[in-house]
Design a protein around this motif. Structure first.
Motif, short mmCIF file in Angstrom:
data_model
loop_
_atom_site.label_atom_id
_atom_site.label_comp_id
_atom_site.label_asym_id
_atom_site.label_seq_id
_atom_site.Cartn_x
_atom_site.Cartn_y
_atom_site.Cartn_z
N GLY A 153 8.06 30.66 -14.90
CA GLY A 153 7.01 30.82 -15.89
C GLY A 153 6.62 29.53 -16.58
N GLY A 154 7.39 28.48 -16.36
CA GLY A 154 7.12 27.20 -16.99
C GLY A 154 6.06 26.39 -16.28
N SER A 155 5.84 25.19 -16.78
CA SER A 155 4.80 24.31 -16.26
C SER A 155 5.31 22.90 -16.02
N LEU A 156 4.69 22.24 -15.08
CA LEU A 156 4.93 20.83 -14.82
C LEU A 156 3.62 20.19 -14.40
N ARG A 157 3.51 18.90 -14.62
CA ARG A 157 2.34 18.15 -14.16
C ARG A 157 2.82 16.99 -13.29
N LEU A 158 2.45 17.04 -12.03
CA LEU A 158 2.83 15.99 -11.10
C LEU A 158 1.75 14.93 -11.06
N SER A 159 2.17 13.70 -10.84
CA SER A 159 1.25 12.58 -10.71
C SER A 159 1.43 11.90 -9.36
N VAL A 209 0.87 -1.18 0.00
CA VAL A 209 0.00 0.00 0.00
C VAL A 209 0.90 1.22 0.00
N ARG A 210 0.89 1.93 -1.10
CA ARG A 210 1.78 3.09 -1.15
C ARG A 210 1.33 4.08 -2.21
N LEU A 211 1.89 5.28 -2.07
CA LEU A 211 1.69 6.35 -3.04
C LEU A 211 3.02 6.64 -3.71
N VAL A 212 2.99 6.84 -5.01
CA VAL A 212 4.20 7.13 -5.77
C VAL A 212 4.01 8.44 -6.51
N GLU A 213 4.88 9.40 -6.21
CA GLU A 213 4.84 10.70 -6.87
C GLU A 213 5.84 10.73 -8.02
N SER A 214 5.48 11.44 -9.08
CA SER A 214 6.38 11.61 -10.22
C SER A 214 6.03 12.87 -10.98
N GLY A 215 6.89 13.23 -11.93
CA GLY A 215 6.60 14.35 -12.80
C GLY A 215 7.41 15.60 -12.51
N GLY A 216 8.19 15.57 -11.45
CA GLY A 216 8.99 16.74 -11.13
C GLY A 216 10.14 16.93 -12.11
N GLY A 217 10.86 18.02 -11.93
CA GLY A 217 11.99 18.31 -12.79
C GLY A 217 12.47 19.72 -12.62
#
Length: 126
Positions: free
Chosen positions: A14-20, A1-9
């Motif tokens: 002014g830029g954009s990112l989408r985290l999951s 049972v866990r949560l996994v974060e990703s999408g950083g950088g």
């Protein structure tokens, strides 16, 4: 049972990112899910600051610092919650974590969550 974060950088101001945030071992759709961040130099989990929360029925809340720039959403079919971050600023630099506990007090977003994942690093710099 866990949560996994990703999408950083690394992104320019002014830029954009989408985290999951993807859950494994349980169904995320029944939970209020929150995004919290820990800025450089803040080493304690209790120092993490609430960014945004989304309830199981889709109600959302945002910290004042990110209102109008960040959008939280969920895809129950993918057992995931996302954080779309636009117009990023250097002060958004932090490690971002998700949790299955988030409370909006009318001013702050807080959590009693303790089963934190590894988080995902977001660095905003030119």
């Amino acid at each position: 049972v866990r949560l996994v974060e990703s999408g950083g950088g690394l992104v320019q101001p002014g830029g954009s990112l989408r985290l999951s945030c993807v859950a494994s071992g349980f169904t995320l759709e029944h939970y209020t899910v929150g995004w919290f961040r820990q800025a450089p130099g803040e080493k304690r989990p209790w120092q993490r600051k609430g960014v945004s929360c989304i309830s199981s029925d889709g109600n959302t809340h945002y910290a004042d610092a990110v209102k109008g720039r960040f959008t939280i959403s969920r895809d129950n079919a993918k057992n995931a919650v996302y954080l779309q971050m636009n117009s990023l600023k250097p002060e958004d630099t932090a490690v971002y974590y998700c949790s299955t506990d988030c409370t909006y007090s009318g001013k702050d977003l807080t959590t009693d969550f303790s089963s934190w994942g590894q988080g995902t690093q977001v660095t905003v710099s030119s």
